[in-house]
Design an enzyme around this catalytic site. Structure first.
Site, short mmCIF file in Angstrom:
data_model
loop_
_atom_site.label_atom_id
_atom_site.label_comp_id
_atom_site.label_asym_id
_atom_site.label_seq_id
_atom_site.Cartn_x
_atom_site.Cartn_y
_atom_site.Cartn_z
N GLU A 1 0.82 -1.22 0.00
CA GLU A 1 0.00 0.00 0.00
C GLU A 1 0.86 1.28 0.00
O GLU A 1 0.39 2.35 0.39
CB GLU A 1 -0.94 -0.01 1.20
CG GLU A 1 -1.90 -1.20 1.21
CD GLU A 1 -2.80 -1.21 2.43
OE1 GLU A 1 -3.63 -0.30 2.56
OE2 GLU A 1 -2.65 -2.12 3.26
N SER B 1 -6.72 -2.18 1.68
CA SER B 1 -6.95 -1.46 0.43
C SER B 1 -7.42 -2.36 -0.70
O SER B 1 -7.15 -2.11 -1.87
CB SER B 1 -5.68 -0.71 -0.01
OG SER B 1 -5.40 0.34 0.88
N TYR C 1 -9.38 4.42 -5.14
CA TYR C 1 -8.28 5.37 -5.26
C TYR C 1 -8.14 6.05 -6.63
O TYR C 1 -7.37 6.99 -6.76
CB TYR C 1 -6.96 4.66 -4.92
CG TYR C 1 -6.96 4.09 -3.54
CD1 TYR C 1 -7.03 4.92 -2.43
CD2 TYR C 1 -6.94 2.72 -3.33
CE1 TYR C 1 -7.05 4.39 -1.14
CE2 TYR C 1 -6.95 2.18 -2.05
CZ TYR C 1 -7.01 3.03 -0.96
OH TYR C 1 -7.03 2.52 0.30
N ARG D 1 -11.21 3.25 11.23
CA ARG D 1 -12.39 3.10 10.40
C ARG D 1 -12.82 1.64 10.40
O ARG D 1 -11.98 0.75 10.30
CB ARG D 1 -12.07 3.54 8.96
CG ARG D 1 -13.28 3.87 8.12
CD ARG D 1 -12.92 4.09 6.66
NE ARG D 1 -12.67 2.82 6.00
CZ ARG D 1 -11.60 2.55 5.26
NH1 ARG D 1 -10.64 3.44 5.10
NH2 ARG D 1 -11.48 1.36 4.69
N ASP E 1 -15.24 -1.16 8.53
CA ASP E 1 -16.00 -1.44 7.31
C ASP E 1 -17.10 -2.46 7.60
O ASP E 1 -16.87 -3.46 8.30
CB ASP E 1 -15.07 -1.97 6.22
CG ASP E 1 -14.04 -0.93 5.79
OD1 ASP E 1 -14.30 0.27 6.00
OD2 ASP E 1 -12.99 -1.32 5.24
N GLU F 1 -13.87 -5.46 8.76
CA GLU F 1 -12.52 -5.25 9.27
C GLU F 1 -12.38 -3.87 9.87
O GLU F 1 -13.22 -2.99 9.66
CB GLU F 1 -11.49 -5.42 8.15
CG GLU F 1 -11.63 -4.43 7.02
CD GLU F 1 -10.59 -4.67 5.93
OE1 GLU F 1 -9.47 -4.13 6.07
OE2 GLU F 1 -10.90 -5.37 4.95
N ASN G 1 -9.64 -0.65 10.10
CA ASN G 1 -8.44 -0.02 9.56
C ASN G 1 -7.91 0.94 10.61
O ASN G 1 -8.60 1.89 11.00
CB ASN G 1 -8.78 0.77 8.29
CG ASN G 1 -9.28 -0.14 7.18
OD1 ASN G 1 -8.49 -0.69 6.43
ND2 ASN G 1 -10.59 -0.31 7.09
N GLY H 1 -6.88 5.65 5.01
CA GLY H 1 -6.40 6.56 3.99
C GLY H 1 -6.84 7.99 4.25
O GLY H 1 -7.88 8.25 4.82
#
Length: 323
Positions: free
Chosen positions: A28, A158, A228, A266, A268, A282, A284, A288
């Site tokens: 990443e 990602s 992205y 974060r 998800d 998951e 994070n 990002g």
């Protein structure tokens, strides 16, 4: 939703010399570099003495040289990234404050299989899964779960190495892709429905969930390109209404804290189209911070601009920020 408390720190000099840690050697790297450029610009715009540092070896050199008072971690991923607990252990041992989760929260959250085990032990909802050890019969695993399934590396982020598999013929290719990355593989029940995410941010002595975001990609799913590159992905915030929005924030916050995470992050989540059920995917721990990123979008919904968000995240590294 109750407004966040005012920032605790007003003087940028209180942060000292801030290393914005970026890049590294994980899969990443490019996302991290993009995120860090934005963070660096935001911190400097607020008068903070912030400097770019690429990778952990360069950070060690800067710390030895007495050039670092704290670290804003924008490394993503494992294996040279900054989300797997290795960086956090190093900084803790050296007495250097840093943003984001500590060793436990970082290491656990990077391992999707073990995160699921913790969530399930607490009755938190997550899709059914099978751990794929090396040489495992993937076709038998798919029969156990029932197609369609998701196949992914257990320790990447990602959407790296992730495949959606709808028939038996696609299984071997999906496993071959995921196996290009280190760590175990995970096969997971595919939840058909809405993709959502919930940012978490520390507010004083507690963590709070930001408004959810529902992600509507132009393509079939929210893959690396949609995250992205694409400019046509839609982000609806808040993603849900009424009791459903309250529930997704509740389980996201519970999931974050159950995994030992702190500071910011974060979570998800998938919402099953047929039943409306919510399923945790998951956490994070260093999300990002690019132009497409989700935590800044959710913060803006509460009137917290990007510069203020970066300031608040940096505040979590100062005195008593960790639970």
């Amino acid at each position: 939703m109750t407004a966040f408390s005012p920032p605790r720190i007003s003087d940028p000099a209180a942060f000292g010399r801030v290393a914005v840690l970026m890049g590294g050697t994980s899969s990443e790297r490019e996302v991290s570099l993009d995120s860090a450029r934005n963070v660096l610009e935001a911190l400097r715009a607020r008068g903070i003495d912030a400097h770019a540092v690429d990778g952990i070896p360069a950070l060690i050199e800067a710390i030895r040289g007495g050039r670092v008072d704290r670290v804003f971690n924008v490394l993503h991923g494992s294996a040279g990234g900054g989300e797997d607990g290795v960086l956090q252990g190093l900084l803790t041992a050296l007495g250097v404050p840093f943003t984001g989760s500590d060793v436990l929260g970082s290491a656990l959250s990077m391992d999707k299989i073990r995160t699921k085990q913790v969530w399930l032990s607490l009755g938190l909802p997550t899709p059914r899964y099978v751990r794929l050890a090396k040489g495992a019969d993937v076709h038998a695993a798919a029969r156990e779960l029932g197609l369609p399934v998701i196949v992914k590396p257990s320790c990447e982020g990602s959407s790296v190495g992730v495949s959606r598999v709808f028939d038996d013929a696609g299984l071997d290719g999906a496993v071959a892709l995921a196996a290009q990355y280190p760590g175990e593989l995970l096969m997971e029940q595919l939840i058909v429905g809405d993709e959502l995410t919930v940012g978490i941010l520390r507010d004083g002595d507690i963590h709070r969930a930001l408004p959810s975001i529902r992600i509507v990609p132009k393509g079939e799913w929210y893959d690396y390109h949609a995250k992205y590159v694409a400019e046509d992905t839609q982000y609806l915030c808040p993603g849900l209404d009424g009791a459903a929005e309250e529930e997704i924030r509740r389980i996201a916050l519970a999931a974050f804290e159950a995994a030992g995470c702190s500071g910011w992050g974060r979570v998800d989540v998938m919402r099953d189209r047929a039943s409306g059920g919510l399923y945790l995917l998951e956490v994070n721990t260093a999300p990002g911070m690019t132009s497409h990123s989700l935590v800044p979008k959710a913060a803006r919904q509460l009137g917290i601009g990007f510069e203020e968000l970066c300031w608040r995240i940096l505040e979590t590294s100062v005195g008593g920020a960790r639970p």
